[in-house]
Design an enzyme around this catalytic site. Sequence first.
Site, PDB file in Angstrom:
ATOM      1  N   LYS A  32      40.381  11.701 -21.690  1.00 36.79           N
ATOM      2  CA  LYS A  32      39.348  11.758 -22.798  1.00 36.79           C
ATOM      3  C   LYS A  32      38.546  13.258 -22.591  1.00 36.79           C
ATOM      4  O   LYS A  32      38.530  13.767 -23.569  1.00 36.79           O
ATOM      5  CB  LYS A  32      38.505  10.703 -22.934  1.00 36.79           C
ATOM      6  CG  LYS A  32      37.517  10.931 -24.325  1.00 36.79           C
ATOM      7  CD  LYS A  32      36.547   9.688 -24.381  1.00 36.79           C
ATOM      8  CE  LYS A  32      35.461   9.707 -23.028  1.00 36.79           C
ATOM      9  NZ  LYS A  32      34.352   8.991 -23.319  1.00 36.79           N
ATOM     10  N   THR A  33      37.739  13.239 -21.377  1.00 37.87           N
ATOM     11  CA  THR A  33      36.643  14.426 -21.159  1.00 37.87           C
ATOM     12  C   THR A  33      37.512  15.833 -21.150  1.00 37.87           C
ATOM     13  O   THR A  33      37.046  16.649 -21.777  1.00 37.87           O
ATOM     14  CB  THR A  33      36.347  14.195 -19.695  1.00 37.87           C
ATOM     15  OG1 THR A  33      35.459  12.817 -19.785  1.00 37.87           O
ATOM     16  CG2 THR A  33      35.161  15.177 -19.682  1.00 37.87           C
ATOM     17  N   ASP A 223      31.370  11.282 -29.055  1.00 38.88           N
ATOM     18  CA  ASP A 223      31.779  10.718 -28.193  1.00 38.88           C
ATOM     19  C   ASP A 223      31.498   9.209 -27.817  1.00 38.88           C
ATOM     20  O   ASP A 223      30.542   8.870 -28.549  1.00 38.88           O
ATOM     21  CB  ASP A 223      31.708  11.250 -26.637  1.00 38.88           C
ATOM     22  CG  ASP A 223      32.456  10.895 -25.517  1.00 38.88           C
ATOM     23  OD1 ASP A 223      33.440  10.246 -25.649  1.00 38.88           O
ATOM     24  OD2 ASP A 223      32.059  11.468 -24.310  1.00 38.88           O
ATOM     25  N   GLU A 224      32.371   8.323 -27.300  1.00 42.01           N
ATOM     26  CA  GLU A 224      31.994   6.899 -27.252  1.00 42.01           C
ATOM     27  C   GLU A 224      31.712   6.354 -28.699  1.00 42.01           C
ATOM     28  O   GLU A 224      30.851   5.475 -28.612  1.00 42.01           O
ATOM     29  CB  GLU A 224      31.149   6.742 -26.270  1.00 42.01           C
ATOM     30  CG  GLU A 224      31.458   7.091 -24.773  1.00 42.01           C
ATOM     31  CD  GLU A 224      32.281   6.418 -24.026  1.00 42.01           C
ATOM     32  OE1 GLU A 224      32.959   5.535 -24.729  1.00 42.01           O
ATOM     33  OE2 GLU A 224      32.622   6.980 -22.850  1.00 42.01           O
ATOM     34  N   GLN A 254      36.764  -0.835 -25.752  1.00 37.77           N
ATOM     35  CA  GLN A 254      35.830  -0.614 -24.728  1.00 37.77           C
ATOM     36  C   GLN A 254      34.425  -0.862 -25.217  1.00 37.77           C
ATOM     37  O   GLN A 254      33.353  -0.143 -24.881  1.00 37.77           O
ATOM     38  CB  GLN A 254      35.867   0.574 -23.863  1.00 37.77           C
ATOM     39  CG  GLN A 254      37.152   0.639 -22.980  1.00 37.77           C
ATOM     40  CD  GLN A 254      37.253   1.868 -22.144  1.00 37.77           C
ATOM     41  OE1 GLN A 254      36.471   1.958 -21.165  1.00 37.77           O
ATOM     42  NE2 GLN A 254      38.197   2.753 -22.453  1.00 37.77           N
ATOM     43  N   ARG A 616      38.572   0.007 -14.220  1.00 35.83           N
ATOM     44  CA  ARG A 616      37.707   0.927 -13.485  1.00 35.83           C
ATOM     45  C   ARG A 616      38.616   1.233 -12.244  1.00 35.83           C
ATOM     46  O   ARG A 616      38.285   2.241 -11.634  1.00 35.83           O
ATOM     47  CB  ARG A 616      36.261   0.284 -13.361  1.00 35.83           C
ATOM     48  CG  ARG A 616      35.432  -0.107 -14.091  1.00 35.83           C
ATOM     49  CD  ARG A 616      34.968   1.111 -15.121  1.00 35.83           C
ATOM     50  NE  ARG A 616      35.845   1.170 -16.162  1.00 35.83           N
ATOM     51  CZ  ARG A 616      36.477   1.946 -17.232  1.00 35.83           C
ATOM     52  NH1 ARG A 616      35.946   3.203 -16.747  1.00 35.83           N
ATOM     53  NH2 ARG A 616      36.978   1.825 -18.368  1.00 35.83           N
TER      54      ARG A 616
END
Length: 752
Positions: A32-33, A223-224, A254, A616
């Site tokens: 994503k980044t 973002d998010e 998430q 994670r």
Amino acid sequence: MSFLDELNESQRQAVTNTDGPVMIVAGPGSGKTRVLTYRIAHMIQKGVEPFSIMSLTFTNKAAAEMRHRIEKVIGGEARNIFMGTFHSVFARLLRVDAPKIGYPSNFTIYDTTDSLSMIKQIINELQLNDKVYKPNQVYNRISSAKNALISPKQYKEDSEIISEDIQMQKPLMSKIYETYAKRCFQSGAMDFDDLLYKTYELLIRFPDVLYKYQHRFKYLMIDEFQDTNFAQYSIVKKIADVYQNICVVGDDAQSIYAFRGATIENILNFQKDYPDLKVFKLEQNYRSTKNIVKAANHLIVNNKNQLQKTIWTDNHQGELIKVLKASSDNEEARMVADLIFEYKMRHHYNNKDFAILYRTNAQSRAFEESLRRLNIPYIVYGGMSFYQRKEIKDLIAYLRLTVNPQDEEAWRRVINYPTRGIGKTTIERIVVLASEKETSIWNICENIMQTDISGKAAQNILSFIMMIKSFQTLIHKQNAFELASHIAKSSGIVRELYEDKTVEGVMRYENIQELLNGIKEFSEADTIEEGREDEFNNDRSLGTYLQNITLLTNQDNKEENEDSVKIMTIHAAKGLEFECVFVAGLEDNLFPSSMSLFSREDLEEERRLFYVAVTRAMTYLTLSFATSRYKFGTLNYSEPSRFLNEIPKELMSMNVKEKIVEKNEDAFVSPTARRIVSGNFTATKPTTLDPNFTPSDPEKIMVGCEVEHQRFGTGKVVAMDGLGVNKMATIFFPSEGEKKLMLKFAKLKVLS
């Protein structure tokens, strides 16, 4: 080679479709980044003006990393992108336009500690019971109202809200909200929620301001997005209304922050607001093994409210997911610590490759003790922030008061620190006068000779006022570091701490020096590209520095380079990844939380939290649970989490637990226990609990006794600690190993 060649097809589509409304559904570990970075770089290469791009994130660290990556691709133009957290970006807008709504441009930003302090004062002034009007609960209620864009007036006039307050036996909540808002306004201060609420107010009340930002920021990226609340989305929706070049990135699976106002409907219903929406799904996971990805997919499919997607990976199959069953929380911690030690030896991992995740902060104690026993260094995320230490907050209060003398909380903190002969009675009288005259405390102090306060106290107050004013004359003459250094010395704080030669005193003095070092770094940092300055230029003033540190998020304070095992709640682990992850406490009523079992929405949020924990892990994932756990000093028996049944058995391995238990019994049996149990001692372990079991008087239990426990079977007492009601027995159970039990709760029957 173009940076676009580094992307898979889904990523490339998400990067190159830059116009119109876009939603990028980014699964865990899907790059994503990189997509966000390359999307902005691609826009600028296409000719989009960097100043017209607003990019919003949830941590300063994420924003800084993204800006750094963009800069590596396109150079210095990256500095001109309007990028940061929601709160920091909106604070910059408010610095320019806050005077329109009656605030000074140098307004103070109250952190949670400041807000709670003011709320406590108001509860006290209104003579309310702080056991009923608990400050934390009041703060959260006010925060929820602001994030729902409900003003004090609307709150007071909403019959449904008032009815809820009456049912909660807090009928004066609206009065506290109204007083709190008024007090903040008089102090020229905004709390974190105000940075959203006041920005929205600005856009609604002043069409010229809305027009300015709608035409300034032609491209918005969020973002998010699954973590945004009602106020955040309302603001960006307003700004994006003209050009509709809005790109949201996130993963509904998430979404784990409903408790702080996040609205999952923002992402689930985004297409309703933008019918022409283009949706791109990033479904390839580059982080985890196939087994971990499969487990996560099987888990999250049980949620009904979600955007459909299938996460997959080309990574290797990987190890099965280990499941550890322990008899107690202490044994669970020992098993986890042992396995970390084993992985370090066998796979040559560093400490920083491990993370222990849990549902609540209270679970950390046992893991800390077990890691210490094996000399494994660790860091607990969620400890006291550097900026929350007393000495740091004291100096920052002086800096805040210099920038904004109306700041009531800063005034309260330092009016008599270091001690200058201004007593509690005088301070309370000033507060009452300010309230009666509906003015600020600073205004009362400036005119102290016109009040009924006289003598030495009045002279000391005037001296304090003159000192702060002398600091203010230097604001435009010295940079932030020079001014902060002068204030630290002239206020007497440096001398006070320097003269304290205790270990704690030396540490506090060093902390002040470290704060000044940080201000020096800030003062010398690069600003926006020369010749491209505008009203939002991130200047090096003391006011800007104070804004930056107040808006640091939890993740911005981490020591990333320390080679230590990371221990944290799953909420704190969001966005991180580790080679080896241990998810502890997988028991019903703990995870999922007992508070989540009353509605599907709450249970699904808990499942998303578990999904975040599982994803994670890169290589090794271990899940653990205990069959008994102390809560508030009482031993409770527990059942494995229902979430464990949602992962296919063929993906999990439980046979390793037998080896770990045997190893623990051998490793932690003391020499005393070996001596006492050697001989003809035989043990039994009950298969069912006996309803007629009668425990013995704890006073009869002593070293050498053979005892029976309903759960652990028969054992021998090898040591006794503590006195009276706190007396504890260390007991060796051949079937369980060595246990330390508090006698008043243990329910033991003496056999011999």
